[in-house]
Design a protein around this motif. Structure first.
Motif, PDB file in Angstrom:
ATOM      1  N   ASN A   1       0.710  -1.242  -0.068  1.00 62.05           N
ATOM      2  CA  ASN A   1      -0.004   0.155   0.093  1.00 62.05           C
ATOM      3  C   ASN A   1       0.886   1.321  -0.053  1.00 62.05           C
ATOM      4  N   ARG A   2       1.155   1.746  -1.121  1.00 65.36           N
ATOM      5  CA  ARG A   2       1.863   2.950  -1.558  1.00 65.36           C
ATOM      6  C   ARG A   2       1.612   4.323  -0.485  1.00 65.36           C
ATOM      7  N   ASP A   3       0.403   4.408  -0.326  1.00 67.40           N
ATOM      8  CA  ASP A   3      -0.148   5.548   0.466  1.00 67.40           C
ATOM      9  C   ASP A   3       0.140   5.285   2.149  1.00 67.40           C
ATOM     10  N   LYS A   4       0.151   4.002   2.331  1.00 68.28           N
ATOM     11  CA  LYS A   4       0.321   3.851   3.890  1.00 68.28           C
ATOM     12  C   LYS A   4       1.689   3.766   4.155  1.00 68.28           C
ATOM     13  N   VAL A   5       2.581   3.459   3.334  1.00 63.98           N
ATOM     14  CA  VAL A   5       4.096   3.441   3.288  1.00 63.98           C
ATOM     15  C   VAL A   5       4.317   4.964   3.421  1.00 63.98           C
TER      16      VAL A   5
ATOM     17  N   GLU B   1       2.624   7.560   4.134  1.00 65.44           N
ATOM     18  CA  GLU B   1       2.054   7.972   5.608  1.00 65.44           C
ATOM     19  C   GLU B   1       2.958   7.631   6.683  1.00 65.44           C
ATOM     20  N   LYS B   2       3.601   6.312   6.886  1.00 63.19           N
ATOM     21  CA  LYS B   2       4.196   5.965   7.870  1.00 63.19           C
ATOM     22  C   LYS B   2       5.718   6.656   7.861  1.00 63.19           C
ATOM     23  N   ALA B   3       6.176   6.991   6.539  1.00 61.37           N
ATOM     24  CA  ALA B   3       7.548   7.465   6.149  1.00 61.37           C
ATOM     25  C   ALA B   3       7.455   8.610   6.750  1.00 61.37           C
ATOM     26  N   ILE B   4       6.446   9.524   6.474  1.00 64.96           N
ATOM     27  CA  ILE B   4       6.525  11.007   6.998  1.00 64.96           C
ATOM     28  C   ILE B   4       6.470  11.012   8.593  1.00 64.96           C
TER      29      ILE B   4
ATOM     30  N   ASN C   1       7.454   8.981  10.770  1.00 68.74           N
ATOM     31  CA  ASN C   1       8.772   8.366  11.375  1.00 68.74           C
ATOM     32  C   ASN C   1       9.752   9.353  10.965  1.00 68.74           C
ATOM     33  N   GLY C   2       9.707  10.415  10.180  1.00 65.92           N
ATOM     34  CA  GLY C   2      10.468  11.637   9.918  1.00 65.92           C
ATOM     35  C   GLY C   2      11.548  11.160   8.864  1.00 65.92           C
ATOM     36  N   LEU C   3      11.188   9.995   8.080  1.00 70.53           N
ATOM     37  CA  LEU C   3      12.050   9.610   6.989  1.00 70.53           C
ATOM     38  C   LEU C   3      12.008  10.820   5.755  1.00 70.53           C
ATOM     39  N   PHE C   4      10.784  11.337   5.367  1.00 71.42           N
ATOM     40  CA  PHE C   4      10.779  11.978   4.403  1.00 71.42           C
ATOM     41  C   PHE C   4       9.729  13.384   4.813  1.00 71.42           C
ATOM     42  N   THR C   5      10.042  14.379   3.914  1.00 72.26           N
ATOM     43  CA  THR C   5       8.822  15.528   4.222  1.00 72.26           C
ATOM     44  C   THR C   5       7.895  15.343   3.343  1.00 72.26           C
ATOM     45  N   PRO C   6       6.699  15.839   3.247  1.00 75.60           N
ATOM     46  CA  PRO C   6       5.408  15.669   2.441  1.00 75.60           C
ATOM     47  C   PRO C   6       5.935  16.401   0.945  1.00 75.60           C
ATOM     48  N   GLU C   7       6.825  17.135   0.880  1.00 74.05           N
ATOM     49  CA  GLU C   7       7.466  17.861  -0.372  1.00 74.05           C
ATOM     50  C   GLU C   7       8.349  16.782  -1.279  1.00 74.05           C
ATOM     51  N   GLN C   8       9.237  16.319  -0.155  1.00 75.28           N
ATOM     52  CA  GLN C   8      10.095  15.069  -0.975  1.00 75.28           C
ATOM     53  C   GLN C   8       9.487  13.918  -1.362  1.00 75.28           C
ATOM     54  N   VAL C   9       8.225  13.445  -0.670  1.00 83.49           N
ATOM     55  CA  VAL C   9       7.486  12.264  -1.037  1.00 83.49           C
ATOM     56  C   VAL C   9       7.069  12.172  -2.417  1.00 83.49           C
ATOM     57  N   GLU C  10       6.667  13.724  -2.929  1.00 81.09           N
ATOM     58  CA  GLU C  10       6.096  13.931  -4.285  1.00 81.09           C
ATOM     59  C   GLU C  10       7.097  13.611  -5.328  1.00 81.09           C
ATOM     60  N   THR C  11       8.525  13.627  -5.218  1.00 80.83           N
ATOM     61  CA  THR C  11       9.100  13.267  -6.375  1.00 80.83           C
ATOM     62  C   THR C  11       9.774  12.040  -6.585  1.00 80.83           C
ATOM     63  N   LEU C  12       9.369  11.124  -5.290  1.00 83.84           N
ATOM     64  CA  LEU C  12       9.905   9.564  -5.134  1.00 83.84           C
ATOM     65  C   LEU C  12       9.298   8.852  -6.186  1.00 83.84           C
TER      66      LEU C  12
ATOM     67  N   GLU D   1      11.658   3.746  -5.020  1.00 86.83           N
ATOM     68  CA  GLU D   1      12.085   4.561  -4.070  1.00 86.83           C
ATOM     69  C   GLU D   1      11.291   4.320  -2.469  1.00 86.83           C
ATOM     70  N   VAL D   2      10.058   4.449  -2.821  1.00 85.59           N
ATOM     71  CA  VAL D   2       8.953   4.286  -1.947  1.00 85.59           C
ATOM     72  C   VAL D   2       9.127   2.812  -1.239  1.00 85.59           C
ATOM     73  N   TYR D   3       9.185   1.764  -2.137  1.00 91.01           N
ATOM     74  CA  TYR D   3       9.058   0.512  -1.863  1.00 91.01           C
ATOM     75  C   TYR D   3      10.394   0.174  -0.884  1.00 91.01           C
ATOM     76  N   GLN D   4      11.544   0.853  -1.298  1.00 91.62           N
ATOM     77  CA  GLN D   4      12.671   0.842  -0.524  1.00 91.62           C
ATOM     78  C   GLN D   4      12.527   1.026   1.000  1.00 91.62           C
ATOM     79  N   VAL D   5      11.587   1.961   0.905  1.00 95.07           N
ATOM     80  CA  VAL D   5      11.609   2.651   2.415  1.00 95.07           C
ATOM     81  C   VAL D   5      11.084   1.343   3.381  1.00 95.07           C
ATOM     82  N   ILE D   6      10.407   0.379   3.172  1.00 98.02           N
ATOM     83  CA  ILE D   6       9.998  -0.455   3.998  1.00 98.02           C
ATOM     84  C   ILE D   6      11.048  -1.591   4.500  1.00 98.02           C
ATOM     85  N   LEU D   7      12.237  -1.311   3.854  1.00 92.41           N
ATOM     86  CA  LEU D   7      13.638  -1.965   4.244  1.00 92.41           C
ATOM     87  C   LEU D   7      14.325  -1.152   5.396  1.00 92.41           C
ATOM     88  N   SER D   8      13.679   0.141   5.878  1.00 89.48           N
ATOM     89  CA  SER D   8      14.334   0.749   6.662  1.00 89.48           C
ATOM     90  C   SER D   8      14.197   0.229   8.400  1.00 89.48           C
ATOM     91  N   SER D   9      15.337   0.507   9.084  1.00 91.56           N
ATOM     92  CA  SER D   9      15.113   0.214  10.689  1.00 91.56           C
ATOM     93  C   SER D   9      13.841   0.577  11.433  1.00 91.56           C
TER      94      SER D   9
END
Length: 655
Positions: A435-439, A441-444, A446-457, A461-469
């Motif tokens: 679920n891209r939207d859920k990923v 939402e969780k990434a923002i 957890n402070g991994l990305f800002t809402p502005e950065q997310v738009e360019t991913l 790159e979004v799917y790789q986020v789920i590999l984060s600690s």
């Protein structure tokens, strides 16, 4: 008999037979009427029992003996294959694997198997087995081992009688262990207890329901014994009867089966006479010695170029050809089929599917694909995490799949295949997808990305986020997942092996995790490059292309050097700056740059170097504990001229 010298052989063969039983049980569950499969399982259990008895591992022999009894009834049409049979036999396999592992660690391999034995006996007698039946003993006839049977026969010669006693406590009994103790104290006055079920330890820990059973050697009458036990409060019932051990009668077909198995053993022996078992440590030692030969070969090649001696050059060339053949042979000895890892997954998937009440069909392809043994040893745990993740997060429940118009049974595919100097392992499911939207939402959150950065991913790159600690999209923590540690561990382990992981997903269609691993970790084909006075080695498996560019071709984006490479803008990384290589004064401004383009998944980066030396096979050596975590460096090697060259880790440098 001194058996220590045969322990290693016993362990190897036991694991082979247990794996055979495991594989055939999974097939039997789908084809319960196929007696050929039952015969295969019976032969493996029979062989394992014989080996364990010879090696004096009593608990293994006892458990396999009772497995054999159940299988014997099935193959003779006296018992049908049911979920009870499959479940209990799988549980027995887990116990046997644990005992074999204990022996491998130098322990005695003993384990309390009485509970499992009782369940196997209940199945053998045709009694339905449920979890509560583990402690129900009314239909259970205690079986004595060889020593206890000898004690009984000797006691009978002296006028003693073996009595089977079943004692039942009242439902409201609060101190069950105290009541058991009082029963044993009474029986000590009347004779000698030689066996109890459950074991004395379980009785003391109150690991039983309301009933327990025992065998007493006594000269007293059964009625007299009942009277004495009934004097104890909170005793609901006492049953006493003469103990008659169960004797297993041979079925008409059994002698033939043993004959068949002995004939098969002869055939197997004839076939296996062409192979020998070699301790893997010896192959590692051989590899280490050959690595020294590779280093000296490089030195000889350099010397022959300097001397320009025809005979020396010819000799070195011949030595190079022979050593390359020897290298391939040694590497092939270290290569083992990945099925050694894959074999554990069918049973794991079956168990998880039952726990989560899901229907899952596991399809395995490419199990014969070979990988270096060191990689095989390390890849098991990451694959376990990914498979558990697919079952828990990916594949939906039966109800949800019905609502989505899918089959109730989810598909889980595990594939392995060669691709160049790599092995690719894919775990693909037909579940709900990521679920891209859920990923996001969780990434923002957890402070991994800002809402502005997310738009360019990009999607990757979004799917790789789920590999984060610490990252997890699970709504609740379960025994299987939800803590956000599994996939982070997966990525770290795979990258430590010089590999990489890629994720593809489509909503409501499913997900695919692809792992790219090197065939071997010890000898690498590399490109040697010069950076000022230093020589570095870049693994060829990561290189896309080498290019020579003019200074004006280098562009800047946000202060970062970039290059237009075949219509795609890629970042440039200067190895001089990354590794802080000391430089002498340059007499003139450079006009040309050598670029090594490296790739990780879909990402590419250009490495700026001074010059390209050429291709070279090098031996990867560890940097040691003191220099284990140097950024961008995976190890070092010794070149033909005796110099040390650092081996670059391109994955760390790709931006």
């Amino acid at each position: 008999m001194e058996t220590n010298q045969y322990t290693e052989m016993f362990l190897d063969e036991s694991r082979e037979h247990l794996q055979a039983v495991n594989d055939n049980l999974l097939i039997l569950e789908k084809q319960p009427k196929d007696l050929m499969i039952v015969n295969e399982i019976f032969r493996s259990a029979h062989t394992l029992k014989g080996m364990a008895a010879t090696m004096e591992f009593v608990d293994i022999a006892s458990l396999t003996h009772h497995m054999e009894n159940v299988l014997d009834k099935i193959r003779n049409g006296e018992l049908a294959v049911s979920s009870d049979v499959i479940d209990v036999t799988f549980e027995a396999i887990v116990y046997l694997e644990e005992m074999v592992n204990e022996i491998a660690q130098g322990r005695d391999g003993k384990k309390d198997v009485s509970g499992l034995v009782s369940r196997l006996e209940l199945i053998e007698s045709g009694t339905p087995v449920e979890q509560k039946d583990i402690q129900t003993i009314e239909n259970f006839n205690l079986e004595l081992d060889e020593y206890q049977s000898t004690v009984v026969s000797q006691a009978k010669e002296q006028g003693y009688e073996a009595l089977h006693i079943v004692v039942g406590l009242t439902e409201d009994c609060m101190l069950k262990a105290a009541r058991v103790y009082m029963v044993f104290e009474v029986l000590k006055e009347l004779g000698e207890v030689i066996k109890s079920y459950p074991t004395v330890e379980d009785l003391e820990d109150e690991n039983f329901e309301q009933e327990f059973s025992l065998i007493l050697l006594s000269t007293k009458e059964p009625d007299e014994i009942k009277v004495h036990i009934h004097k104890i409060s909170e005793i609901k019932k006492v049953e006493v009867e003469s103990y008659t051990p169960k004797e297993r009668m041979k079925t008409p077909g059994e002698d033939n089966s043993e004959k068949d198995s002995s004939e098969e053993a002869k055939i197997e022996k004839a076939v296996s006479s062409k192979t020998i078992r070699v301790n893997s440590e010896r192959i590692d030692e051989l590899m280490n010695l050959f690595e020294e030969v590779v280093i000296d070969r490089g030195r000889l090649e350099d010397l022959s170029k300097k001397r320009q001696d025809k005979e020396l050059t010819e000799t070195v060339e011949h030595m190079t050809r022979v050593s390359e053949d020897l290298q391939n042979l040694i590497l092939s000895m270290r290569m083992v089929p990945i099925e050694q890892v894959f074999n554990r997954f069918p049973r794991m998937v079956r168990g998880l599917a039952k726990d989560l009440d899901k229907k899952i069909k596991l399809e395995i392809t490419g199990a014969d694909t070979e990988l270096d043994r060191t990689v095989i040893d390390e890849i098991g745990d990451p694959l376990v995490h990914l498979i558990r993740n697919s079952i828990d997060h990916g594949i939906e429940s039966q109800d949800k799949r019905k609502q989505s118009g899918k089959q109730e049974e989810g598909d889980l595919n595990l594939r392995a295949f060669h691709s160049g100097n790599h092995v690719i392992i894919e775990i693909e499911d037909d579940g709900a997808g990521i679920n891209r939207d859920k990923v996001i939402e969780k990434a923002i959150e957890n402070g991994l990305f800002t809402p502005e950065q997310v738009e360019t991913l990009s999607a990757q790159e979004v799917y790789q986020v789920i590999l984060s600690s610490g990252f997890s999209t699970a709504d609740e923590i379960t025994d299987i997942s939800g803590r956000g540690v599994g996939l982070d561990v997966v990525r770290s382990k795979i990258e430590s092996l010089g590999g990489s992981i890629f994720i593809e997903s489509e909503p409501e269609k499913g997900s695919k995790f692809s792992i790219q691993l090197p065939l071997t970790l010890s000898i690498l084909s590399t490109l040697l490059v010069k950076v000022k006075s230093e020589t570095y080695a870049v693994p060829l498996s990561s290189i896309v292309e080498t290019v020579l560019i003019e200074e004006e071709q280098i562009m800047f984006v946000h202060g970062q050097k970039v290059l237009d490479f075949r219509g795609e803008v890629i970042p440039l990384v200067s190895l001089t700056e990354i590794f802080h290589v000391t430089t002498e004064e340059e007499s003139e401004t450079r006009k040309h740059y050598s670029i090594v383009v490296v790739k990780k998944g879909s990402k590419m980066t250009g490495l700026l170097v001074d010059s390209l030396i050429g291709q070279k096979e090098v031996v990867l050596k560890s940097m040691g504990n003191y220099l284990g975590n140097v950024f961008g460096i995976s190890g070092a090697t010794i070149l033909g001229d005796g110099q040390i060259s650092l081996i670059i880790d391109p994955n760390a440098l790709i931006k």
